[in-house]
Design an enzyme around this catalytic site. Structure first.
Site, PDB file in Angstrom:
ATOM      1  N   ASP A   1     -17.274 -11.656 -22.780  1.00 11.98           N
ATOM      2  CA  ASP A   1     -17.888 -11.697 -21.450  1.00 11.98           C
ATOM      3  C   ASP A   1     -19.376 -12.044 -21.506  1.00 11.98           C
ATOM      4  O   ASP A   1     -19.839 -12.936 -20.788  1.00 11.98           O
ATOM      5  CB  ASP A   1     -17.706 -10.355 -20.714  1.00 11.98           C
ATOM      6  CG  ASP A   1     -16.248  -9.954 -20.615  1.00 11.98           C
ATOM      7  OD1 ASP A   1     -15.389 -10.831 -20.818  1.00 11.98           O
ATOM      8  OD2 ASP A   1     -15.964  -8.771 -20.347  1.00 11.98           O
ATOM      9  N   GLU A  49       4.254 -10.819  -6.574  1.00 11.87           N
ATOM     10  CA  GLU A  49       3.131 -10.923  -7.518  1.00 11.87           C
ATOM     11  C   GLU A  49       3.424 -10.353  -8.896  1.00 11.87           C
ATOM     12  O   GLU A  49       2.685 -10.598  -9.838  1.00 11.87           O
ATOM     13  CB  GLU A  49       1.877 -10.245  -6.926  1.00 11.87           C
ATOM     14  CG  GLU A  49       1.937  -8.730  -6.779  1.00 11.87           C
ATOM     15  CD  GLU A  49       2.636  -8.236  -5.510  1.00 11.87           C
ATOM     16  OE1 GLU A  49       3.434  -9.002  -4.935  1.00 11.87           O
ATOM     17  OE2 GLU A  49       2.410  -7.078  -5.120  1.00 11.87           O
ATOM     18  N   HIS A  99       7.901  -7.603  -4.030  1.00 11.95           N
ATOM     19  CA  HIS A  99       6.574  -7.934  -4.582  1.00 11.95           C
ATOM     20  C   HIS A  99       6.635  -9.240  -5.375  1.00 11.95           C
ATOM     21  O   HIS A  99       7.012  -9.234  -6.545  1.00 11.95           O
ATOM     22  CB  HIS A  99       6.085  -6.799  -5.482  1.00 11.95           C
ATOM     23  CG  HIS A  99       5.705  -5.589  -4.701  1.00 11.95           C
ATOM     24  ND1 HIS A  99       4.441  -5.403  -4.190  1.00 11.95           N
ATOM     25  CD2 HIS A  99       6.428  -4.521  -4.294  1.00 11.95           C
ATOM     26  CE1 HIS A  99       4.402  -4.267  -3.515  1.00 11.95           C
ATOM     27  NE2 HIS A  99       5.599  -3.709  -3.561  1.00 11.95           N
ATOM     28  N   CYS A 130       5.319  -6.118   1.463  1.00 14.04           N
ATOM     29  CA  CYS A 130       5.685  -4.700   1.465  1.00 14.04           C
ATOM     30  C   CYS A 130       5.015  -3.950   2.625  1.00 14.04           C
ATOM     31  O   CYS A 130       5.357  -4.186   3.770  1.00 14.04           O
ATOM     32  CB  CYS A 130       5.374  -4.078   0.095  1.00 14.04           C
ATOM     33  SG  CYS A 130       6.209  -2.506  -0.128  1.00 14.04           S
ATOM     34  N   TYR A 131       4.016  -3.105   2.363  1.00 11.20           N
ATOM     35  CA  TYR A 131       3.334  -2.420   3.472  1.00 11.20           C
ATOM     36  C   TYR A 131       2.805  -3.451   4.476  1.00 11.20           C
ATOM     37  O   TYR A 131       2.856  -3.236   5.687  1.00 11.20           O
ATOM     38  CB  TYR A 131       2.179  -1.566   2.938  1.00 11.20           C
ATOM     39  CG  TYR A 131       1.437  -0.829   4.025  1.00 11.20           C
ATOM     40  CD1 TYR A 131       1.930   0.366   4.533  1.00 11.20           C
ATOM     41  CD2 TYR A 131       0.251  -1.338   4.563  1.00 11.20           C
ATOM     42  CE1 TYR A 131       1.257   1.041   5.551  1.00 11.20           C
ATOM     43  CE2 TYR A 131      -0.423  -0.676   5.577  1.00 11.20           C
ATOM     44  CZ  TYR A 131       0.081   0.514   6.058  1.00 11.20           C
ATOM     45  OH  TYR A 131      -0.581   1.172   7.073  1.00 11.20           O
ATOM     46  N   GLY A 171       0.844  -1.191   0.000  1.00 12.87           N
ATOM     47  CA  GLY A 171       0.000   0.000   0.000  1.00 12.87           C
ATOM     48  C   GLY A 171       0.876   1.236   0.000  1.00 12.87           C
ATOM     49  O   GLY A 171       2.055   1.146   0.332  1.00 12.87           O
ATOM     50  N   LYS A 226     -10.295 -12.019 -16.481  1.00 11.00           N
ATOM     51  CA  LYS A 226     -10.526 -12.230 -17.919  1.00 11.00           C
ATOM     52  C   LYS A 226      -9.943 -13.557 -18.423  1.00 11.00           C
ATOM     53  O   LYS A 226     -10.575 -14.272 -19.195  1.00 11.00           O
ATOM     54  CB  LYS A 226      -9.888 -11.071 -18.693  1.00 11.00           C
ATOM     55  CG  LYS A 226     -10.259 -11.017 -20.142  1.00 11.00           C
ATOM     56  CD  LYS A 226     -11.533 -10.260 -20.324  1.00 11.00           C
ATOM     57  CE  LYS A 226     -11.864  -9.957 -21.746  1.00 11.00           C
ATOM     58  NZ  LYS A 226     -13.042  -9.095 -21.837  1.00 11.00           N
TER      59      LYS A 226
END
Ligand code: XMP
Length: 522
Positions: A239, A183, A181, A90-91, A63, A378
């Protein structure tokens, strides 16, 4: 109007408590890629609410705040006292350290970008991760503050040149934290680390697959719909097509799909949607050719926002007329995806363009919403579409604006100009496909500009239209960069457009990125 959200735990799952990092959505995506279900929840969600849904692990995201600043988001201390493993990123790491009696400091040197992290312990979080050439592992850092002293009971399990505590762990309590990070793609072994946490440390079974999802979603839709009737508006996009196919699997004949052709579709598109869905749904599929009705409204209109608004409104009218003919309908299917759900509720950006899609419908109609894709990303929707047997042309269709070619024609709309726009778009698509770049380039199309220019054919002067080719690469549609297409490909497109399409005398390539430009021209 009500919204249906699946709150039933679909399988073993991980909760990500979101402290507002740019990358929070990616944490959920990476965990799901390991076939473990994962949801992002705002940090204002009470812990009791999360625990009631029995997650097997909790991740505290990054964050933008500094933990010591007065408005810094905090979280319920009880999160560290449960038997559920927690991973701070992180945060999230800094918050964990501060909350449990460690010390957080501002770095003398801010770390941003790729950083080599030395792994000091390869037991659990870093198990299976490999030493990379050059030593340690490359990780993406983006932080000002860092943990200076770990809380009591924590071991230091990784370090960098700049910060002595790049990861820490209290094994007994199942608490883990990393400063980098995992991710983002710039941490090449990040997915493996998240897998270690979700599968090995938290014990999640990797059972989140689209075929399992179909079984659960079908049961849930059946339970909700009962014997009521359902309506879906098909746009031809992935979609709405996947949402309709899933609901059809669940309630069969209780679903009617309506496809409204507004006349601004790409070449072959209406035919493809009609062929796919009339085969699947028989009498429960209706295709309405409303192109004349739309052209009557749009003829001669030049202003982009007016085009969008007129098309959006007319769409509602046509759809309402059909719904009335069908009689008693209780639910409307909508292809809302997880990123829309995450983003709704965050500060609203200013309106750059009025987006038209079926999202405009329910406000005006007294129907309950059925949103079976609202927990999916998606890429998961595409996989689901393939599992449901939709053809690859629909599943892999690139994004296309609701108002269609109308916003790829600068200046006034006329039937002739729609025809030209359709032809030039078809050539661009065809050439990109033939070059084998259709899965690589994110979006590609042609714009019919309202500029005319002088040309020469034989010995004759011509004064035709200029066409702009647009091809962009993007991760999502928020930012985009123009695609570096091979010159030979651009050459083929340009000569085909000028030779095959009447009235075009010039082709240009659009090299604007977003921002400051947008992807579409209008
Ligand atoms: P812009 O032009 O705003 O487009 O950079 C971002 C993405 O959104 C698509 N787009 C639309 N999609 N209804 C939609 O469903 C619309 O009205 C619309 N306008 C633009 C565009 O193609 C790009 O992928």
């Amino acid at each position: 109007m009500s919204t249906s959200a699946s709150t039933r735990p679909l399988s073993d799952w991980i909760a990500v408590i979101d402290f507002g990092a740019q990358y929070s959505q990616l944490i959920a995506r990476r965990i799901r890629e390991c076939h473990v279900y994962c949801e992002l929840l705002p940090h204002t969600t009470p812990l009791s609410e999360i625990l009631a849904r029995r997650p097997k692990g909790i991740i505290l995201s990054g964050g933008p705040a500094s933990v010591y600043s007065p408005n810094a988001p905090r979280y319920d201390m009880a999160v560290y006292e449960r038997s559920i493993p927690v991973l701070g990123i992180c945060y999230g790491m800094q918050l964990m350290a501060m909350s449990l009696g460690g010390k957080v400091a501002s770095a003398e040197k801010r770390e941003y970008g790729r950083t080599r992290v030395s792994i000091l312990d390869r037991e659990d979080l870093f198990a299976t991760l490999e030493e990379e050439p050059g030593g340690g592992m490359v990780c993406w850092m983006s932080h000002g503050d860092h943990v200076e002293a770990p809380p009591p009971g924590f071991d230091i399990i990784a370090a960098t040149e700049n910060i002595p505590i790049a990861a820490m762990r209290n094994k007994e309590k199942g608490l883990y934290a990393v400063q980098f990070h995992p991710e983002v793609v710039h941490t090449p072994q990040g997915s493996a680390l998240l897998r270690n946490f979700a599968v090995d440390i938290c014990g999640c079974r990797p059972s989140w697959t689209m075929s399992n999802f179909i079984d659960l979603a079908v049961a849930e839709i059946r339970e909700k719909v009962g014997s009521d009737m359902v309506l879906a508006a098909l746009s031809g996009g992935v979609d709405s097509s996947v949402a309709a196919a899933l609901v059809q699997r669940a309630v069969g004949d209780q679903l009617t799909c309506v496809f409204v052709n507004h006349g601004f579709m790409r070449a072959g598109e209406p035919e493809q949607v009609i062929a796919t869905f009339s085969k699947r749904m028989g009498a429960n599929f209706r295709a309405i050719d409303a192109s004349k009705r739309f052209m009557d409204k749009l003829y001669g209109v030049s202003d982009p926002e007016t085009k969008r608004k007129l098309i959006g409104e007319e769409f509602i009218r046509v759809f309402e007329d059909e719904a009335k003919k069908l009689g008693k309908i209780k639910y409307l299917v909508q292809g809302t995806l997880y990123p829309d759900v995450i983003e709704s509720g965050t500060a609203l950006a200013s309106v750059i363009k009025s987006h038209h899609n079926v999202g405009g419908l329910p406000e005006r109609m007294d129907l309950d919403l059925l949103e079976p894709l609202r927990n999916l990303f998606k890429d998961e929707v595409r996989e689901l579409g393939l599992q449901l047997g939709l053809p690859p042309e629909i599943v892999w269709r690139q994004p296309f604006p609701g108002p269609g070619l109308a916003v790829r024609i600068m200046g006034p709309i006329t039937p002739e100009r729609v025809k030209t726009a359709r032809e030039v778009n078809a050539i661009v698509t065809d050439e990109i496909e033939q070059a084998g770049l259709d899965k690589e380039v994110w979006q590609y199309f042609a714009v019919l500009t309202d500029t005319r220019s002088v040309g020469v054919v034989g010995d004759e002067r011509t004064y035709g239209h200029a066409v702009a080719i647009r091809a962009v690469n993007a991760q999502d549609a928020m930012t985009a960069d123009w695609a570096r297409l091979p010159y030979e490909l651009l050459d083929r497109m340009a000569s085909r457009i000028m030779n095959e399409v009447a009235g075009v005398s010039r082709v240009v390539y659009d090299i604007s990125s977003k921002p400051p430009a947008t992807i579409e021209w209008e």
